[in-house]
Design a protein around this motif. Sequence first.
Motif, PDB file in Angstrom:
ATOM      1  N   ARG A 109      14.306  23.236   5.918  1.00 30.22           N
ATOM      2  CA  ARG A 109      14.760  21.856   6.098  1.00 30.22           C
ATOM      3  C   ARG A 109      13.605  20.934   6.471  1.00 30.22           C
ATOM      4  N   ARG A 110      12.452  21.494   6.695  1.00 30.54           N
ATOM      5  CA  ARG A 110      11.322  20.703   7.176  1.00 30.54           C
ATOM      6  C   ARG A 110      10.987  19.533   6.249  1.00 30.54           C
ATOM      7  N   ARG A 111      10.899  19.779   4.955  1.00 30.10           N
ATOM      8  CA  ARG A 111      10.551  18.703   4.012  1.00 30.10           C
ATOM      9  C   ARG A 111      11.653  17.656   3.943  1.00 30.10           C
ATOM     10  N   GLU A 112      12.879  18.097   4.034  1.00 28.79           N
ATOM     11  CA  GLU A 112      14.018  17.178   3.983  1.00 28.79           C
ATOM     12  C   GLU A 112      14.011  16.206   5.164  1.00 28.79           C
ATOM     13  N   GLN A 113      13.457  16.622   6.268  1.00 34.37           N
ATOM     14  CA  GLN A 113      13.454  15.807   7.482  1.00 34.37           C
ATOM     15  C   GLN A 113      12.118  15.111   7.725  1.00 34.37           C
ATOM     16  N   ALA A 114      11.194  15.235   6.787  1.00 34.91           N
ATOM     17  CA  ALA A 114       9.847  14.705   6.975  1.00 34.91           C
ATOM     18  C   ALA A 114       9.757  13.214   6.659  1.00 34.91           C
ATOM     19  N   THR A 115       8.791  12.568   7.258  1.00 35.09           N
ATOM     20  CA  THR A 115       8.521  11.150   7.038  1.00 35.09           C
ATOM     21  C   THR A 115       7.963  10.894   5.644  1.00 35.09           C
ATOM     22  N   TYR A 116       7.253  11.888   5.103  1.00 36.08           N
ATOM     23  CA  TYR A 116       6.536  11.686   3.838  1.00 36.08           C
ATOM     24  C   TYR A 116       7.366  12.014   2.601  1.00 36.08           C
ATOM     25  N   THR A 117       8.616  12.411   2.785  1.00 36.29           N
ATOM     26  CA  THR A 117       9.498  12.733   1.651  1.00 36.29           C
ATOM     27  C   THR A 117      10.904  12.196   1.924  1.00 36.29           C
ATOM     28  N   LYS A 118      11.009  10.904   2.071  1.00 34.50           N
ATOM     29  CA  LYS A 118      12.301  10.299   2.407  1.00 34.50           C
ATOM     30  C   LYS A 118      13.328  10.533   1.301  1.00 34.50           C
ATOM     31  N   GLN A 119      14.557  10.699   1.731  1.00 31.06           N
ATOM     32  CA  GLN A 119      15.658  10.828   0.788  1.00 31.06           C
ATOM     33  C   GLN A 119      15.982   9.457   0.195  1.00 31.06           C
ATOM     34  N   ILE A 120      16.608   9.452  -0.980  1.00 25.08           N
ATOM     35  CA  ILE A 120      16.915   8.175  -1.632  1.00 25.08           C
ATOM     36  C   ILE A 120      18.414   7.891  -1.726  1.00 25.08           C
ATOM     37  N   LYS A 121      19.238   8.881  -1.561  1.00 22.87           N
ATOM     38  CA  LYS A 121      20.680   8.719  -1.759  1.00 22.87           C
ATOM     39  C   LYS A 121      21.263   7.652  -0.828  1.00 22.87           C
ATOM     40  N   HIS A 122      20.739   7.553   0.381  1.00 24.90           N
ATOM     41  CA  HIS A 122      21.312   6.627   1.358  1.00 24.90           C
ATOM     42  C   HIS A 122      21.034   5.157   1.052  1.00 24.90           C
ATOM     43  N   TYR A 123      20.261   4.860   0.019  1.00 23.61           N
ATOM     44  CA  TYR A 123      19.990   3.460  -0.321  1.00 23.61           C
ATOM     45  C   TYR A 123      21.177   2.768  -0.976  1.00 23.61           C
ATOM     46  N   ASP A 147       7.155   2.198  -1.878  1.00 21.90           N
ATOM     47  CA  ASP A 147       6.767   3.126  -0.811  1.00 21.90           C
ATOM     48  C   ASP A 147       6.688   4.525  -1.405  1.00 21.90           C
ATOM     49  N   ARG A 148       5.504   5.104  -1.421  1.00 21.49           N
ATOM     50  CA  ARG A 148       5.309   6.405  -2.060  1.00 21.49           C
ATOM     51  C   ARG A 148       5.965   7.553  -1.315  1.00 21.49           C
ATOM     52  N   TYR A 149       6.315   7.378  -0.067  1.00 22.49           N
ATOM     53  CA  TYR A 149       6.814   8.473   0.762  1.00 22.49           C
ATOM     54  C   TYR A 149       8.298   8.734   0.549  1.00 22.49           C
ATOM     55  N   HIS A 150       8.666   9.054  -0.674  1.00 21.27           N
ATOM     56  CA  HIS A 150      10.039   9.391  -1.054  1.00 21.27           C
ATOM     57  C   HIS A 150      10.026  10.691  -1.853  1.00 21.27           C
ATOM     58  N   ILE A 151      11.180  11.301  -1.972  1.00 19.85           N
ATOM     59  CA  ILE A 151      11.312  12.534  -2.757  1.00 19.85           C
ATOM     60  C   ILE A 151      10.750  12.323  -4.159  1.00 19.85           C
ATOM     61  N   ILE A 152      10.933  11.107  -4.699  1.00 15.78           N
ATOM     62  CA  ILE A 152      10.318  10.751  -5.978  1.00 15.78           C
ATOM     63  C   ILE A 152       9.523   9.460  -5.772  1.00 15.78           C
ATOM     64  N   ASN A 153       8.261   9.523  -6.117  1.00  9.51           N
ATOM     65  CA  ASN A 153       7.336   8.412  -5.930  1.00  9.51           C
ATOM     66  C   ASN A 153       7.193   7.678  -7.263  1.00  9.51           C
ATOM     67  N   LEU A 154       7.557   6.396  -7.255  1.00  8.45           N
ATOM     68  CA  LEU A 154       7.464   5.576  -8.471  1.00  8.45           C
ATOM     69  C   LEU A 154       6.390   4.492  -8.344  1.00  8.45           C
ATOM     70  N   THR A 155       5.558   4.577  -7.316  1.00  6.91           N
ATOM     71  CA  THR A 155       4.551   3.531  -7.125  1.00  6.91           C
ATOM     72  C   THR A 155       3.552   3.482  -8.279  1.00  6.91           C
ATOM     73  N   HIS A 156       3.262   4.637  -8.880  1.00  6.42           N
ATOM     74  CA  HIS A 156       2.325   4.656 -10.021  1.00  6.42           C
ATOM     75  C   HIS A 156       2.891   3.843 -11.179  1.00  6.42           C
ATOM     76  N   LEU A 157       4.190   4.016 -11.467  1.00  7.55           N
ATOM     77  CA  LEU A 157       4.823   3.236 -12.536  1.00  7.55           C
ATOM     78  C   LEU A 157       4.776   1.747 -12.213  1.00  7.55           C
ATOM     79  N   ALA A 158       5.045   1.425 -10.962  1.00  5.03           N
ATOM     80  CA  ALA A 158       5.047   0.018 -10.553  1.00  5.03           C
ATOM     81  C   ALA A 158       3.674  -0.628 -10.719  1.00  5.03           C
ATOM     82  N   HIS A 159       2.619   0.186 -10.705  1.00  8.68           N
ATOM     83  CA  HIS A 159       1.259  -0.328 -10.877  1.00  8.68           C
ATOM     84  C   HIS A 159       0.722  -0.097 -12.291  1.00  8.68           C
ATOM     85  N   GLY A 160       1.615   0.166 -13.240  1.00  7.98           N
ATOM     86  CA  GLY A 160       1.221   0.250 -14.641  1.00  7.98           C
ATOM     87  C   GLY A 160       0.699   1.597 -15.108  1.00  7.98           C
TER      88      GLY A 160
END
Length: 159
Positions: free
Chosen positions: A58-72, A85-98
């Motif tokens: 459960r460590r990764r699930e509770q970590a600051t650097y891999t936030k869950q997205i379902k609660h949004y 914010d790159r610190y999510h289970i899926i990081n889309l910041t690269h797409l946002a920057h082209g």
Amino acid sequence: MDQICQAIDRINEHGAKVNASCGLHISIEWTGDAAALARLISLVGNHEKAIFASTGTRRREQATYTKQIKHYGDKDQAKRRCESDRYHIINLTHLAHGRNRIEFRAFAGTLNKTKVVGYLMMCLGLVELALNTKRCADWDYAKREGTKSCWDRPGAGVG
């Protein structure tokens, strides 16, 4: 996959170690359109518990650097948050920057080839499903009454 396994073998031959703060990030080239991205976000949101469970902790699930997205609340809100914010289970910041890549951040660091290949196959499978299907699962997906599931059998999920 052979190259990945060979690289891990070489790293292990040099006595490398992984500590508890290490993470395994899987970057994948993204060639899909906005609809495919919406499908991927929904897939990840609906299956994030399973993705985290694949790590065996459960460590990764509770970590600051891999936030869950379902609660949004919905895939559009999740997309906005994952792009800024790159610190999510899926990081889309690269797409946002082209840059045409996405990153999965759910996994703890490891030098175990079986785990690395398994995590990679899972991520590639989610991406392939998002790219090759036309329907997008509802954000609040729930099993419909009367449908069958592997979880319906006695003892499913125990152990």
